[in-house]
Design an enzyme around this catalytic site. Structure first.
Site, short mmCIF file in Angstrom:
data_model
loop_
_atom_site.label_atom_id
_atom_site.label_comp_id
_atom_site.label_asym_id
_atom_site.label_seq_id
_atom_site.Cartn_x
_atom_site.Cartn_y
_atom_site.Cartn_z
CG PHE A 182 -3.11 0.61 -8.12
CD1 PHE A 182 -3.72 1.89 -7.47
CD2 PHE A 182 -1.57 0.56 -7.70
CE1 PHE A 182 -3.59 2.11 -5.98
CE2 PHE A 182 -0.88 1.29 -6.66
CZ PHE A 182 -1.67 2.39 -6.06
CE LYS B 106 -6.67 1.63 4.38
NZ LYS B 106 -6.74 3.25 4.58
CE LYS C 182 -3.58 2.47 2.09
NZ LYS C 182 -2.78 3.97 1.89
NE ARG D 183 -18.45 1.52 1.51
CZ ARG D 183 -17.22 2.49 1.68
NH1 ARG D 183 -16.02 1.44 2.57
NH2 ARG D 183 -17.38 3.65 1.93
#
Length: 300
Positions: free
Chosen positions: A130, A211, A56, A205
């Protein structure tokens, strides 16, 4: 338990195919990229074996729409021509990633990216890619393969100086996540990201991107400043905050003396971290992390 959070998603116009039923341009409705926000990873409930693992980054989220970088709020980051030239050479595609200067350099990176006239400091920035929303309907493995073709040379090295494919590898299980998290934290990094295998690039969402951090973190709106006491007399003692759940609380630790003298403005957004919530849903022992000029208070 380990926890994870933000993700990025959307679609864009350009040479690729958008997700089914979703206009690529619609994903930029109102000028804002449609970013994916993840839920929290629970190491008891979720087996990460086979998920795609990556570091991250503590960079600036940026959407390449085919001609420019767009922030979460729809603002344009004015990158220098030599930086954009590497992206333009890739064709009319949309990319999802972070502008990154290295671990612990978030504040510096934000300052560089927000300048109207790009400076020499851009030479220290990489755009870590990403994902490729241009082919949102394809599974992640296919999108990753396409990114490798675009960004990696035949020998495995980088084709570009400033545009880099963010490394991903297959996770072997919970112990692998814990070990990688400790390694990255030891290097001064933020945490670990997990991407669900076979997942498409969709809006809203989702649990497809997670994460993992040592602490849970979230964003809150600053609603007031509490005067300091003792050694903090004349400065801000605590920030009076409201989080996305509507819970109000004080954040009194984590700020430097300089930040207490010039605290985040009322109405601005901050990131805070905490260990757990009370039965009433209020974060316990919240600690100030940093301001979030890239997040709109209306979204909290």
């Amino acid at each position: 338990f380990f926890f994870f959070g933000g993700v990025l998603r959307g679609g864009g116009a350009g040479g690729g195919t958008p997700a089914k039923g979703v206009s690529a341009r619609a994903k930029m409705a109102g000028g804002k990229p449609d970013l994916l926000l993840a839920n929290s990873y629970d190491s008891v409930k979720i087996d990460p074996t086979g998920w795609w693992l990556s570091e991250k980054l503590d960079g600036v989220r940026a959407w390449w729409d085919g001609s420019r970088f767009v922030s979460r709020l729809g603002n344009v980051y004015n990158a220098p021509d030599y930086f954009k030239a590497e992206l333009n050479a890739l064709g009319d595609i949309q990319l999802d990633g972070e502008l990154w200067m290295g671990r612990g350099q978030f504040q510096t990176c934000v300052g560089v990216c927000k300048r109207a006239i790009p400076g020499k400091e851009w030479e220290r920035i990489e755009y870590r890619v990403f994902d490729i929303p241009s082919i949102a309907h394809k599974k992640f493995e296919d999108r990753l393969s396409e990114l490798k073709k675009l960004l990696l040379a035949s020998g495995g090295g980088d084709k570009c100086k400033y545009i880099k494919l963010h490394p991903h590898r297959a996770c072997t299980g919970r112990a692998d996540v814990e070990s990688e998290l400790k390694r990255i934290i030891g290097l001064g990094g933020e945490g670990v990201m997990l991407r669900k295998p076979g997942s498409v690039y969709s809006g809203g969402r989702s649990n497809d991107l997670l994460k993992v951090k040592e602490f849970t973190d979230d964003e809150a709106v600053v609603e007031g400043h509490e005067p300091g006491k003792g050694k903090h007399v004349g400065r801000c003692g605590a920030l009076l905050c409201r989080n996305r759940k509507g819970k109000r609380f004080k954040v009194g630790t984590g700020m430097t003396d300089r930040e207490r003298e010039n605290p985040p403005k009322i109405g601005s957004v901050i990131t805070y971290k905490y260990q757990e919530e009370t039965e009433a849903g209020v974060p316990r022992f919240p600690v100030y992390v940093r301001p979030r000029p890239d997040v709109d208070a209306k979204d909290i």
